[in-house]
Scaffold this motif. Structure first.
Motif, mmCIF file in Angstrom:
data_model
loop_
_atom_site.group_PDB
_atom_site.id
_atom_site.type_symbol
_atom_site.label_atom_id
_atom_site.label_comp_id
_atom_site.label_asym_id
_atom_site.label_seq_id
_atom_site.Cartn_x
_atom_site.Cartn_y
_atom_site.Cartn_z
ATOM 1 N N SER A 177 -9.205 -32.300 31.897
ATOM 2 C CA SER A 177 -9.579 -31.196 31.012
ATOM 3 C C SER A 177 -8.405 -30.249 30.760
ATOM 4 C CB SER A 177 -10.753 -30.411 31.597
ATOM 5 O OG SER A 177 -10.375 -29.733 32.788
ATOM 6 N N HIS A 178 -7.265 -30.535 31.386
ATOM 7 C CA HIS A 178 -6.107 -29.650 31.265
ATOM 8 C C HIS A 178 -5.637 -29.547 29.808
ATOM 9 C CE1 HIS A 178 -2.878 -27.387 33.201
ATOM 10 N NE2 HIS A 178 -2.041 -27.952 32.356
ATOM 11 N N GLY A 179 -5.673 -30.653 29.084
ATOM 12 C CA GLY A 179 -5.250 -30.621 27.687
ATOM 13 C C GLY A 179 -6.112 -29.708 26.845
ATOM 14 N N ASP A 180 -7.400 -29.666 27.142
ATOM 15 C CA ASP A 180 -8.293 -28.813 26.363
ATOM 16 C C ASP A 180 -8.191 -27.351 26.783
ATOM 17 O OD1 ASP A 180 -9.857 -30.810 24.616
ATOM 18 O OD2 ASP A 180 -9.849 -31.705 26.606
ATOM 19 N N LEU A 181 -7.684 -27.091 27.988
ATOM 20 C CA LEU A 181 -7.333 -25.717 28.345
ATOM 21 C C LEU A 181 -6.138 -25.255 27.519
ATOM 22 C CD1 LEU A 181 -7.673 -25.808 32.252
ATOM 23 C CD2 LEU A 181 -9.292 -24.856 30.587
ATOM 24 N N VAL A 182 -5.220 -26.186 27.256
ATOM 25 C CA VAL A 182 -4.089 -25.881 26.364
ATOM 26 C C VAL A 182 -4.611 -25.482 24.976
ATOM 27 C CG1 VAL A 182 -2.090 -26.894 25.180
ATOM 28 C CG2 VAL A 182 -2.471 -27.367 27.610
ATOM 29 N N THR A 183 -5.582 -26.237 24.478
ATOM 30 C CA THR A 183 -6.175 -25.934 23.173
ATOM 31 C C THR A 183 -6.902 -24.597 23.194
ATOM 32 O OG1 THR A 183 -6.534 -28.305 22.883
ATOM 33 C CG2 THR A 183 -7.632 -26.842 21.329
ATOM 34 N N THR A 184 -7.587 -24.305 24.285
ATOM 35 C CA THR A 184 -8.302 -23.027 24.422
ATOM 36 C C THR A 184 -7.348 -21.854 24.267
ATOM 37 O OG1 THR A 184 -9.940 -24.024 25.903
ATOM 38 C CG2 THR A 184 -9.728 -21.623 25.964
ATOM 39 N N PRO A 230 5.408 -8.396 15.668
ATOM 40 C CA PRO A 230 5.779 -8.714 17.060
ATOM 41 C C PRO A 230 4.720 -8.305 18.076
ATOM 42 C CG PRO A 230 7.073 -6.869 16.204
ATOM 43 C CD PRO A 230 6.348 -7.452 15.045
ATOM 44 N N LEU A 231 4.040 -7.178 17.838
ATOM 45 C CA LEU A 231 3.002 -6.739 18.765
ATOM 46 C C LEU A 231 1.854 -7.741 18.801
ATOM 47 C CD1 LEU A 231 1.917 -4.589 20.688
ATOM 48 C CD2 LEU A 231 0.911 -3.416 18.711
ATOM 49 N N GLY A 232 1.471 -8.233 17.630
ATOM 50 C CA GLY A 232 0.405 -9.224 17.567
ATOM 51 C C GLY A 232 0.764 -10.513 18.290
ATOM 52 N N ILE A 233 2.011 -10.965 18.135
ATOM 53 C CA ILE A 233 2.451 -12.192 18.798
ATOM 54 C C ILE A 233 2.433 -12.020 20.316
ATOM 55 C CG2 ILE A 233 4.355 -13.810 19.074
ATOM 56 C CD1 ILE A 233 2.956 -13.957 16.354
ATOM 57 N N LEU A 234 2.920 -10.874 20.809
ATOM 58 C CA LEU A 234 2.930 -10.622 22.251
ATOM 59 C C LEU A 234 1.511 -10.474 22.794
ATOM 60 C CD1 LEU A 234 5.928 -8.135 22.522
ATOM 61 C CD2 LEU A 234 5.884 -10.563 23.144
ATOM 62 N N LEU A 235 0.637 -9.803 22.042
ATOM 63 C CA LEU A 235 -0.758 -9.678 22.457
ATOM 64 C C LEU A 235 -1.408 -11.055 22.535
ATOM 65 C CD1 LEU A 235 -3.220 -7.890 23.106
ATOM 66 C CD2 LEU A 235 -3.715 -7.853 20.646
ATOM 67 N N GLY A 236 -1.052 -11.926 21.614
ATOM 68 C CA GLY A 236 -1.605 -13.279 21.619
ATOM 69 C C GLY A 236 -1.265 -14.034 22.890
ATOM 70 N N VAL A 237 -0.058 -13.840 23.413
ATOM 71 C CA VAL A 237 0.325 -14.480 24.668
ATOM 72 C C VAL A 237 -0.611 -14.043 25.793
ATOM 73 C CG1 VAL A 237 2.134 -14.693 26.412
ATOM 74 C CG2 VAL A 237 2.747 -14.724 23.990
ATOM 75 N N ALA A 238 -0.846 -12.735 25.884
ATOM 76 C CA ALA A 238 -1.706 -12.193 26.942
ATOM 77 C C ALA A 238 -3.143 -12.686 26.802
ATOM 78 C CB ALA A 238 -1.663 -10.672 26.917
ATOM 79 N N VAL A 239 -3.667 -12.673 25.573
ATOM 80 C CA VAL A 239 -5.050 -13.109 25.344
ATOM 81 C C VAL A 239 -5.189 -14.605 25.643
ATOM 82 C CG1 VAL A 239 -6.834 -13.431 23.587
ATOM 83 C CG2 VAL A 239 -5.552 -11.281 23.691
ATOM 84 N N ALA A 240 -4.205 -15.400 25.243
ATOM 85 C CA ALA A 240 -4.249 -16.835 25.536
ATOM 86 C C ALA A 240 -4.343 -17.075 27.033
ATOM 87 C CB ALA A 240 -3.011 -17.524 24.967
ATOM 88 N N ALA A 241 -3.571 -16.313 27.816
ATOM 89 C CA ALA A 241 -3.591 -16.472 29.271
ATOM 90 C C ALA A 241 -4.938 -16.068 29.853
ATOM 91 C CB ALA A 241 -2.467 -15.645 29.894
ATOM 92 N N VAL A 242 -5.420 -14.889 29.480
ATOM 93 C CA VAL A 242 -6.663 -14.363 30.061
ATOM 94 C C VAL A 242 -7.859 -15.236 29.683
ATOM 95 C CG1 VAL A 242 -8.265 -12.409 30.054
ATOM 96 C CG2 VAL A 242 -5.795 -11.996 30.177
ATOM 97 N N ALA A 243 -7.967 -15.591 28.418
ATOM 98 C CA ALA A 243 -9.111 -16.391 27.968
ATOM 99 C C ALA A 243 -9.134 -17.761 28.640
ATOM 100 C CB ALA A 243 -9.069 -16.547 26.446
ATOM 101 N N THR A 244 -7.966 -18.378 28.767
ATOM 102 C CA THR A 244 -7.918 -19.702 29.396
ATOM 103 C C THR A 244 -8.239 -19.619 30.877
ATOM 104 O OG1 THR A 244 -6.181 -20.274 27.801
ATOM 105 C CG2 THR A 244 -6.546 -21.799 29.610
ATOM 106 N N VAL A 245 -7.793 -18.558 31.544
ATOM 107 C CA VAL A 245 -8.126 -18.361 32.959
ATOM 108 C C VAL A 245 -9.636 -18.254 33.134
ATOM 109 C CG1 VAL A 245 -8.042 -16.686 34.850
ATOM 110 C CG2 VAL A 245 -5.947 -17.352 33.671
ATOM 111 N N ILE A 246 -10.299 -17.488 32.275
ATOM 112 C CA ILE A 246 -11.753 -17.332 32.355
ATOM 113 C C ILE A 246 -12.451 -18.689 32.218
ATOM 114 C CG2 ILE A 246 -13.780 -16.361 31.198
ATOM 115 C CD1 ILE A 246 -12.023 -13.929 30.504
#
Length: 376
Positions: free
Chosen positions: A93-100, A145-161
């Motif tokens: 399921s790791h690949g689909d976490l990448v997609t998430t 740039p703020l949106g791109i950096l925020l996207g990094v954080a959201v990608a991490a948090v959402a995938t962790v959840i």
């Protein structure tokens, strides 16, 4: 000394003739590359030639692309390697976490970049349906740039959840039943997650990043700022992983648990906390790698992670299953071969070239580049 070494190599060639063929092929390819860079072309048969024409600029571009792609494979491979070394199963399921991570992160990035210019639902669902085009939204490291950096954080948090939720609902009740049961369960989790993503975001392939003004001249070189951002973030995360593993109590606990789970439990290491930390770190890196891949690629689709999964597995196996540093090294090798092989073969076959190299390396070193080293 010299005689014994000759006997050893002779025995290896007799036992593994394909290894000898691979060495000869590697030497010929190296000579052909030198001839191409020098502009030397020798006719062979029909339309085939030895050497040819290859500009240094194109060769440099292929190497850079190999580094960029290798960072993606290596970054995503860290989490997969951690899961295997600490939890003892291959997580499909790791690949689909990448997609998430890719979809959730870009939903946030587009929302910030396109606020006031497009419908909120259209942005959050990563341009699902019809609406403003990517250049009108302006999601790029230059324009938002703020949106791109925020996207990094959201990608991490959402995938962790999502990763922790899957662990609690699926994997935790099955611990102790063996790696095969967990592997099969991970395939089911992968399929379920993939089609939830398709249901929410739809199955179309669409662009997400703005193409305006993302190229810049740095030291007389033309640099794609999205690729440069990917390299900076990925290298920073890899260095952070190194420091965490070597200099923190959590890192030492992870290494101890990877070496001997029963002994770690006896010595008082909170194994359940280590397992949770594994999912948190591995999920965050998987989500960020998917987000960064789309940043460089410019388009997104619901089976993105599934297509990347084989390359991620190849990187982990090539580097040495269970080794984080091996996953990084294997990612670079697979990425480099994937891109540089385009000198000799069409793009339809460069994926096969990467897997052939993996097989050849494992014939000589079955345990992988960093074989025998767990977690670190």
């Amino acid at each position: 000394m010299g005689g014994s070494e000759s006997i050893t190599w002779g025995a290896r060639i007799r036992e593994q003739p394909l290894l000898f063929v691979a060495i000869i092929a590697g030497v010929l390819l190296a000579l052909d590359l030198i001839a191409r860079l020098a502009g030397i072309e020798i006719p062979l048969t029909g339309s085939r030639t030895f050497g040819g024409t290859l500009t240094f600029g194109r060769f440099r571009g292929l190497i850079w692309n190999g580094i960029v792609v290798g960072l993606i494979f290596g970054l995503a491979g860290i989490g997969l390697s951690m899961t295997y070394s600490i939890l003892n199963f291959a997580n499909f399921s790791h690949g689909d976490l990448v997609t998430t991570g890719a979809f959730t992160g870009w939903g946030a990035a587009l929302l910030v970049a396109g606020w006031g210019t497009a419908d909120t639902g259209y942005l959050l669902l990563v341009r699902s349906g019809s609406g403003e085009n990517v250049n009108e939204i302006g999601a790029s490291i230059v324009e938002a740039p703020l949106g791109i950096l925020l996207g990094v954080a959201v990608a991490a948090v959402a995938t962790v959840i999502v990763a922790v939720a899957i662990d609690r609902l699926v994997y935790k009740p099955m611990r102790g039943r063996g790696g095969i049961s967990l592997l099969i369960a991970s395939i089911g989790a992968a399929l379920a997650l993939r089609y939830v993503i398709q249901l929410v975001y739809d199955g179309t392939n669409r662009g997400v990043t703005s193409t305006r003004d993302v190229d810049a001249e740095i030291l007389s070189l033309s640099v794609d700022l999205h690729e440069a951002s990917l390299v900076i973030v990925a290298v920073g995360l890899m260095l952070g992983m190194h420091l965490m593993l070597q200099r923190t109590k959590l890192g030492k606990a992870m290494r101890a648990m990877a070496d001997n789970k029963d002994l770690a439990l006896v010595t008082g290491i909170p194994t359940e906390r280590v397992v949770t930390a594994t999912w948190v770190i591995g999920g965050a890196l998987a989500g960020i790698s998917g987000y960064l891949y789309v940043l460089e690629r410019g388009t997104i689709e619901f089976n993105l992670g599934w297509f990347l999964l084989l390359f991620i597995f190849a990187a982990v196996i090539l580097g040495g299953i269970g080794s984080i540093y091996g996953a990084i090294a294997g990612g670079f090798v697979i990425g480099f071969v994937h891109e540089v092989s385009l000198i000799w073969i069409p793009s339809d076959f460069n994926a096969a070239a990467a897997f052939v190299i993996m097989i050849l390396v494992l014939l000589y070193r079955p345990q992988g580049i960093f074989g025998g080293v767990t977690t670190a």
